[in-house]
Design an enzyme around this catalytic site. Structure first.
Site, PDB file in Angstrom:
ATOM      1  N   LYS A  78      42.825   9.489  -2.149  1.00 53.37           N
ATOM      2  CA  LYS A  78      42.692   8.170  -2.762  1.00 53.37           C
ATOM      3  C   LYS A  78      43.526   8.119  -4.047  1.00 53.37           C
ATOM      4  O   LYS A  78      43.544   9.096  -4.814  1.00 53.37           O
ATOM      5  CB  LYS A  78      41.213   7.900  -3.072  1.00 53.37           C
ATOM      6  N   SER A 158      35.963   0.416  -2.094  1.00 53.34           N
ATOM      7  CA  SER A 158      37.337   0.422  -2.531  1.00 53.34           C
ATOM      8  C   SER A 158      38.206   1.476  -1.847  1.00 53.34           C
ATOM      9  O   SER A 158      39.425   1.346  -1.862  1.00 53.34           O
ATOM     10  CB  SER A 158      37.386   0.662  -4.042  1.00 53.34           C
ATOM     11  N   SER A 182      31.751   2.670  -2.407  1.00 52.12           N
ATOM     12  CA  SER A 182      33.158   2.685  -2.005  1.00 52.12           C
ATOM     13  C   SER A 182      33.577   3.767  -1.030  1.00 52.12           C
ATOM     14  O   SER A 182      34.714   3.748  -0.571  1.00 52.12           O
ATOM     15  CB  SER A 182      34.043   2.782  -3.240  1.00 52.12           C
TER      16      SER A 182
HETATM   17  N1  GLN Z   1      32.166  -2.662  -4.313  1.00 51.50           N
HETATM   18  C1  GLN Z   1      31.641  -2.089  -5.520  1.00 51.50           C
HETATM   19  C2  GLN Z   1      32.360  -2.632  -6.717  1.00 51.50           C
HETATM   20  O1  GLN Z   1      33.246  -3.410  -6.542  1.00 51.50           O
HETATM   21  C3  GLN Z   1      31.686  -0.609  -5.463  1.00 51.50           C
HETATM   22  C4  GLN Z   1      32.980  -0.039  -5.833  1.00 51.50           C
HETATM   23  C5  GLN Z   1      33.002   1.425  -5.818  1.00 51.50           C
HETATM   24  O2  GLN Z   1      32.075   2.066  -5.334  1.00 51.50           O
HETATM   25  N2  GLN Z   1      34.034   1.971  -6.426  1.00 51.50           N
HETATM   26  O3  GLN Z   1      32.049  -2.306  -7.820  1.00 51.50           O
END
Ligand code: GLN
Length: 495
Positions: A78, A158, A182
């Site tokens: 990532k 994400s 994410s």
């Molecule tokens: N979808 C969540 C957010 O936008 C989680 C993101 C994540 O876990 N990095 O904060």
């Protein structure tokens, strides 16, 4: 023999050791798979030369008996992980051109174990999002499409690029990070396994910070055993991360097949939310049935503060983000605009470098931390967070794991929720509570929606009890027998 890109990590390790194929061949096939799946936009940086060099070394190490645990295994990383000398930007314009002079602890551990980096995976900018559509490189595309329409779907976020790379057979495994879901949500959307370890299990050092009290690295793979193999390498204490715990790392593979007889499985009533899609309810019921039939003990439990988890998360995460992102001022990293004076240069650099969602979070975060509002929002959210954690603690007096859906829907259309942040945030409703409590969670691909898109079930465990969610996950994976491949109607080569 099946195509090398179809192998699991476990099978690839064994094939390499038996010299059925070489690390060079395995890497080359994956490089071709990355090229063939270009339109999915899973990779934002490709490191093929590095991968080739590394795979030559891996073959030597295998021959001389010095192979590491993941020797010769091609993976995606990532873009949130700093990789030495390799562009790392958290998919944000503000970090354009940043080549870290250091390597994150987790990726260093992976390289030390012999893993081969194919490239950096696409993601939502600074890991803020649930659809990989806030990336400055454009969205990553789910290799799965609904069978009727063939419409392009988001991979979730994400860690969208990581999940796409693994699902599309363009990496054997990938690293992800999970702050509020994410790893788990994109795994669910793309039909792969996503494991968020306990907060403090893997070092955060060298991972570009989003919300430091929540961020946690973990693997995305095509099998539970592969997740265990990856975690064996990724986990462990790091003196450079003060929140990493000095706790023994067990062999996560050893007890995978211990079964679920006598295992107490909690089913939280608060996760039966209003308007839940029938296919999600059905999948959850099916999961409960599988455990019951195998001798698991199903218990209805209550996690009474669940309904506050989402608003709590969306105060704490932006608050921490607004503070973490203050460092991007145009002086030290990435993009710099010229300005009339220092403040003007700061604001122009930040205005140009950050995308809309990031700006929204910085503003919300700054607001909830500001004098006069700190007590009403931030402090209150911290208090609620402790209640949420206590709910889980109490529940784990009676059960060993908790079973829930991973996400309230399957993958939605590209662009569908982009202009509606609230509906985007609702995606995290089932993943955020465990994040706030710092607990480990895993998403297991368990079924298909009526339109043919993958759906995951989530298992949540006690702190540092990844062993139990992995073995329960292994059971679920076997029961679900989920071996479907993404469909092929977006013009890419047959998988
Ligand atoms: N979808 C969540 C957010 O936008 C989680 C993101 C994540 O876990 N990095 O904060």
């Amino acid at each position: 023999m099946s195509k090398l890109t179809e192998l699991t990590v476990a099978d690839a390790i064994s094939g390499l050791r038996k010299k059925e194929f070489s690390a060079v061949e395995l890497t080359e096939d994956h490089i071709n798979a990355v090229k063939d799946s270009q339109e999915l936009n899973a990779y934002v940086v490709k490191t093929f030369d590095l991968a080739r060099q590394r795979s030559i070394l891996s073959d030597k190490k295998i021959s001389s008996g010095e192979a590491g645990l993941l020797e010769g295994i091609p993976i995606a990383v990532k873009d949130l992980f700093c990789t030495k000398g390799v562009h790392s930007s958290a998919c944000s314009k503000v970090l354009d051109g940043f080549q870290p002079p250091y390597e994150s602890t987790v990726t260093q551990k992976l390289w030390d174990s012999g893993a081969v980096m194919l490239g950096k995976a696409n993601m939502d900018e600074f890991a803020m999002g649930s659809s990989n559509s806030t990336s400055c490189y454009g969205p990553a595309i789910n290799p799965w499409t609904p069978k009727e329409t063939g419409e392009q779907r988001v991979p979730g976020g994400s860690s969208g690029g990581s999940a796409v790379a693994v699902a599309a057979r363009a990496a054997l495994a990938a690293t992800g990070t999970d702050t509020g879901g994410s790893i788990r949500q994109p795994a669910s959307f793309c039909g792969v396994v996503g494991l968020k370890p306990t907060y403090g299990r893997c070092s955060r050092w060298g991972i570009i910070a989003f919300a430091s009290s929540l961020d946690q690295a973990g693997p995305i793979t095509r099998s539970v055993k592969d997740a265990a193999l990856m975690l064996n390498v990724m986990a462990g204490f790091d003196s450079k991360d003060s929140t990493s715990l000095d706790k023994n790392v067990p062999d996560y593979v050893k007890d995978l097949d211990q079964g679920v007889k006598g295992l107490r499985i909690g089913v939280p009533e608060e996760y039966r939310i209003d308007g839940m899609l029938p296919e999600i309810t059905a999948l959850w019921e099916q999961g409960i049935e599988w455990f019951k039939n195998a001798g698991g003990e199903i218990k209805e439990i209550s996690l009474p503060h669940t309904k506050y988890a989402l608003p709590t998360y969306y105060i704490i995460a932006p608050a921490e983000a607004s503070s973490n992102l203050a460092r991007y001022d145009g002086v030290r990293f990435g993009l710099r605009e010229t300005g009339d004076d220092l403040i003007d240069m700061y604001s122009k650099s930040r205005a140009k470098g950050f995308g809309e969602e990031v700006k929204r979070r910085v503003m919300i975060g700054t607001y909830v931390l500001s004098a006069g509002y700190y007590d009403a929002y931030y402090l209150k959210a911290q208090r609620v967070r402790s209640r949420i954690a206590k709910d889980f603690k109490d529940a784990f007096n009676d059960v060993d794991v908790i079973l829930t859906p991973t996400a309230p829907t399957g993958a939605f259309a590209v662009g569908e929720k982009t202009d509606d942040p609230i509906s985007m945030y609702l995606n995290d409703v089932f993943t955020v509570p465990a994040s706030l409590a710092g607990l480990p969670g895993i998403s297991i691909p368990s079924g298909l929606s009526p339109e043919g898109m993958p759906l995951g079930l989530q298992l949540i465990g006690r702190p540092f009890d990844e062993v139990t969610i992995l073995s329960a996950g292994r059971f679920l994976e076997t029961a679900a027998d989920f071996n479907c491949l993404p469909s092929d109607n977006i013009g890419r080569k047959k998988l």
